[in-house]
Design a protein around this motif. Structure first.
Motif, PDB file in Angstrom:
ATOM      1  N   ARG A 101       0.961  -1.089   0.194  1.00 25.13           N
ATOM      2  CA  ARG A 101      -0.090   0.044   0.080  1.00 25.13           C
ATOM      3  C   ARG A 101       0.807   1.368   0.015  1.00 25.13           C
ATOM      4  O   ARG A 101       2.053   1.184   0.504  1.00 25.13           O
ATOM      5  N   GLN A 102       0.270   2.275  -0.318  1.00 29.23           N
ATOM      6  CA  GLN A 102       1.034   3.638  -0.442  1.00 29.23           C
ATOM      7  C   GLN A 102       1.615   4.361   1.141  1.00 29.23           C
ATOM      8  O   GLN A 102       0.897   4.088   2.054  1.00 29.23           O
ATOM      9  N   GLN A 103       2.749   4.351   0.945  1.00 25.62           N
ATOM     10  CA  GLN A 103       3.372   5.129   2.125  1.00 25.62           C
ATOM     11  C   GLN A 103       3.072   6.476   1.814  1.00 25.62           C
ATOM     12  O   GLN A 103       3.934   7.223   1.217  1.00 25.62           O
ATOM     13  N   ILE A 104       2.213   7.234   2.474  1.00 29.11           N
ATOM     14  CA  ILE A 104       2.099   8.624   2.282  1.00 29.11           C
ATOM     15  C   ILE A 104       2.502   9.638   2.714  1.00 29.11           C
ATOM     16  O   ILE A 104       3.363   9.384   3.982  1.00 29.11           O
ATOM     17  N   ASP A 105       2.641  11.043   2.457  1.00 25.60           N
ATOM     18  CA  ASP A 105       3.071  12.017   3.240  1.00 25.60           C
ATOM     19  C   ASP A 105       4.649  11.761   3.683  1.00 25.60           C
ATOM     20  O   ASP A 105       4.971  12.090   4.866  1.00 25.60           O
ATOM     21  N   GLN A 106       5.208  11.538   2.768  1.00 24.64           N
ATOM     22  CA  GLN A 106       6.767  11.427   2.761  1.00 24.64           C
ATOM     23  C   GLN A 106       7.563  12.814   2.502  1.00 24.64           C
ATOM     24  O   GLN A 106       7.253  13.213   1.566  1.00 24.64           O
ATOM     25  N   LYS A 107       8.245  13.426   3.714  1.00 21.18           N
ATOM     26  CA  LYS A 107       8.466  14.726   3.478  1.00 21.18           C
ATOM     27  C   LYS A 107       9.837  14.990   2.877  1.00 21.18           C
ATOM     28  O   LYS A 107      10.495  13.925   3.063  1.00 21.18           O
ATOM     29  N   PHE A 134       5.009   6.776  -2.013  1.00 17.72           N
ATOM     30  CA  PHE A 134       5.550   5.445  -2.630  1.00 17.72           C
ATOM     31  C   PHE A 134       5.145   4.324  -2.107  1.00 17.72           C
ATOM     32  O   PHE A 134       4.549   4.157  -0.907  1.00 17.72           O
ATOM     33  N   ARG A 135       5.356   2.915  -2.921  1.00 16.54           N
ATOM     34  CA  ARG A 135       4.806   1.876  -2.546  1.00 16.54           C
ATOM     35  C   ARG A 135       5.955   0.855  -3.120  1.00 16.54           C
ATOM     36  O   ARG A 135       6.750   1.237  -4.199  1.00 16.54           O
ATOM     37  N   ILE A 136       5.644  -0.414  -2.657  1.00 16.74           N
ATOM     38  CA  ILE A 136       6.552  -1.503  -2.984  1.00 16.74           C
ATOM     39  C   ILE A 136       6.094  -1.958  -4.086  1.00 16.74           C
ATOM     40  O   ILE A 136       4.834  -2.410  -4.278  1.00 16.74           O
ATOM     41  N   ALA A 137       6.721  -2.072  -5.360  1.00 15.02           N
ATOM     42  CA  ALA A 137       6.230  -2.484  -6.727  1.00 15.02           C
ATOM     43  C   ALA A 137       6.753  -4.051  -6.962  1.00 15.02           C
ATOM     44  O   ALA A 137       6.136  -4.917  -7.745  1.00 15.02           O
ATOM     45  N   LEU A 141      12.896  -7.467  -5.573  1.00 16.53           N
ATOM     46  CA  LEU A 141      14.097  -6.757  -5.812  1.00 16.53           C
ATOM     47  C   LEU A 141      14.207  -5.935  -4.559  1.00 16.53           C
ATOM     48  O   LEU A 141      15.273  -5.630  -4.182  1.00 16.53           O
ATOM     49  N   PHE A 142      13.030  -5.614  -4.057  1.00 11.70           N
ATOM     50  CA  PHE A 142      13.271  -4.834  -2.579  1.00 11.70           C
ATOM     51  C   PHE A 142      13.928  -5.725  -1.473  1.00 11.70           C
ATOM     52  O   PHE A 142      14.726  -5.402  -0.642  1.00 11.70           O
ATOM     53  N   ALA A 204      12.788   2.558  -9.217  1.00  9.86           N
ATOM     54  CA  ALA A 204      12.473   1.148  -9.678  1.00  9.86           C
ATOM     55  C   ALA A 204      13.714   0.378  -9.172  1.00  9.86           C
ATOM     56  O   ALA A 204      13.351  -0.757  -9.253  1.00  9.86           O
ATOM     57  N   LYS A 205      14.817   1.055  -9.434  1.00  6.44           N
ATOM     58  CA  LYS A 205      15.954   0.300  -9.002  1.00  6.44           C
ATOM     59  C   LYS A 205      16.051  -0.479  -7.718  1.00  6.44           C
ATOM     60  O   LYS A 205      16.749  -1.405  -7.265  1.00  6.44           O
ATOM     61  N   LEU A 206      15.199   0.178  -6.894  1.00  8.51           N
ATOM     62  CA  LEU A 206      15.031  -0.297  -5.396  1.00  8.51           C
ATOM     63  C   LEU A 206      13.973  -1.364  -5.371  1.00  8.51           C
ATOM     64  O   LEU A 206      13.369  -1.469  -4.232  1.00  8.51           O
ATOM     65  N   GLY A 207      12.947  -1.326  -6.249  1.00  9.05           N
ATOM     66  CA  GLY A 207      11.762  -2.185  -6.227  1.00  9.05           C
ATOM     67  C   GLY A 207      10.607  -1.293  -5.918  1.00  9.05           C
ATOM     68  O   GLY A 207       9.621  -1.824  -5.401  1.00  9.05           O
TER      69      GLY A 207
END
Length: 349
Positions: A101-107, A134-137, A141-142, A204-207
């Motif tokens: 799920r989305q990890q919201i409100d990252q400053k 952001f989210r894990i896609a 890879l992550f 994307a390189k971090l997944g």
């Protein structure tokens, strides 16, 4: 009977993760001294993914759903273990769950002004801040690049790295957009889109997948802010330079008249500057006439007469300042000052 109960507890029937609270990206199912029973159940909820890791290798990846763990649902793991089709024995493997799920409100923000290159102004220093989600896609890879074998990996451990990636790519985003910085600063949505496009392959390189990046504020140096204000003013008068200068002059008249009443100060300095500019123009014309001789002077006379007809804005400003000083001393009345002001402004059109 108690011994049989103890033995049964060593075989896991249901593998699942019920997230408690926010801020967790990855979690390892506790497997110490336990094995997964053949035919056991794996539950992967919406907004989750799971992977099986066997002897350091990612064997299988599971999307949301409920799975009965057999050779059909664990084909890669079955191949690695060289099990036959019967697959009756329990097995041991590490199971990791990932929150998608989305990890919201990252400053994000610039702790210090950063220098960027701009095609209009060369080097520009700016401050900016905003937030993003952001989210894990790609959990595989992550896992291999970030979380590893840790029991739990929180969002907080990744915040600093992601914030640094955002700041590192601001300059590239502005350069890659091909747009002048003033256009980006005036349109924060465009700025955010350019920055998101630049960050997408890096995340994307971090997944990871970056989503909903916003630019909440861009702070410009004072001199650049003045230029931006002038550009906005030009747009308000249809980019007509004559009207723009007339507008600026009209706006400045009350301030100059008020300053002249106080004697000296800014008004006096401005009057001196205006007089110096006018005197420099006269001296330049006289010098040119003296060098060119009588014939050249005769040709320059009509040009000088034509120049005298067109009044320059700085000359009008100097005259108005002087009139404001005379009015403040009681030499001119308010009506005389207004009449002269109107006459001078007409010459700017």
């Amino acid at each position: 009977m108690a011994l049989m109960d103890f033995i049964k507890k060593q075989f896991i029937d249901i593998i699942q993760w019920t997230e408690e609270g926010d801020g967790k990206l990855a979690w390892r199912f506790p497997m110490r001294d336990m094995e997964i029973q053949n035919g056991g159940t794996l539950v992967v909820r919406e907004s989750q993914m799971a992977i099986f890791v066997n002897e350091g290798q990612v064997a299988d990846v599971f999307t949301p759903g409920t799975y009965k763990l057999t050779t059909q649902t664990l084909p890669v793991l079955t191949y690695l273990k060289n099990w036959d089709k019967l697959f009756e024995s329990p097995f041991k493997s590490d199971v990791y769950f990932f929150s998608t799920r989305q990890q919201i409100d990252q400053k994000w923000g610039t702790p210090q002004p950063i220098t960027i290159r701009d095609k209009d102004f060369g080097a520009v220093r700016l401050r900016a801040f905003g937030n993003y989600a952001f989210r894990i896609a790609d959990p595989k890879l992550f896992h291999t690049e970030i979380s590893g074998t840790r029991e739990m990996y929180p969002v907080a451990d990744l915040e600093g790295q992601l914030r640094g990636l955002v700041l590192q790519n601001i300059s590239n985003a502005i350069a890659g957009s091909g747009l002048p910085f003033l256009d980006l600063a005036a349109n924060q949505v465009m700025f955010a889109d350019a920055l998101t496009k630049e960050l997408a392959p890096v995340f994307a390189k971090l997944g990871l997948l970056i989503e909903n990046l916003t630019v909440q504020n861009v702070s410009l140096p004072e001199e650049l802010q003045k230029i931006l204000d002038q550009k906005i003013g030009m747009g308000m008068v249809g980019n007509d330079m004559g009207k723009f200068m007339q507008y600026q002059t009209a706006q400045a008249i009350p301030k100059f008249a008020e300053g002249a009443g106080g004697g000296g100060g800014i008004a006096g300095d401005a009057m001196g500057l205006g007089a110096g500019v006018a005197l420099g123009q006269v001296l330049a014309q006289n010098l040119q006439q003296g060098l060119q001789g009588g014939a050249a002077a005769a040709q320059a006379a009509p040009a000088a007469a034509a120049a005298a007809v067109g009044v320059k804005p700085e000359d009008v400003m100097a005259t108005l300042e002087k009139l404001g000083e005379l009015k403040s001393k009681g030499i001119l009345t308010q009506e005389e000052f207004d009449a002269k002001k109107a006459e001078l402004l007409k010459k700017l059109v």
